[in-house]
Enzyme design. Structure first.
Site: not given
Ligand code: DGP
Length: 114
Positions: A100, A30, A95-96
């Site tokens: 995941h 992350d 958020s994504v």
């Molecule tokens: P959630 O809140 O469950 O949707 O978590 C999304 C996670 O994704 C958050 O902990 C940060 C991570 N994240 C967002 N953008 C990126 C990225 O571009 N690369 C990586 N490695 N992690 C990311």
């Protein structure tokens, strides 16, 4: 999906610190770690969240759980303990919008989650 961040990581179009991958899944660190070990496991196929999963995804969802245990062992947190989290939708703070599973460990966790 062309505008999906995690699809781009799965396709190798965006960089990521990958710790495990196979033909179905990819696991990477992350970018904003909430614990000493914080890895995300995603299906290569775009599924928005658990709410969007179908019965045809049953094997894939099981593979995500087994990959979490594998990553925990690989990262040295299987014995000390680890947490898996899947945030689904707005109130869970997803958020994504690409399914995941967070794998967190290396510190003592709190409960309940905020
Ligand atoms: P959630 O809140 O469950 O949707 O978590 C999304 C996670 O994704 C958050 O902990 C940060 C991570 N994240 C967002 N953008 C990126 C990225 O571009 N690369 C990586 N490695 N992690 C990311």
């Amino acid at each position: 999906m062309t505008d999906c961040l995690f699809c781009k990581i799965a396709l190798g179009e965006l960089p990521a610190d990958i710790v495990f991958q196979n033909e179905d899944l990819i696991a990477f660190r992350d970018v904003n770690p909430q614990a000493p070990v914080h890895v995300l496991i995603i299906p290569r196929e775009h599924i928005g969240s658990f709410a969007d999963a179908a019965s045809e995804h049953q094997g894939l969802l099981g593979a995500m759980c087994l990959a979490a245990a594998r990553v925990a062992a690989q990262e040295g947190i299987a014995d000390s303990g680890f947490r898996t989290v899947v945030n689904n939708g707005e109130q869970a703070l997803q958020s994504v919008r690409h399914l995941h599973m967070h794998v967190l460990g290396g510190r003592r966790m709190g409960w309940p989650p905020g």
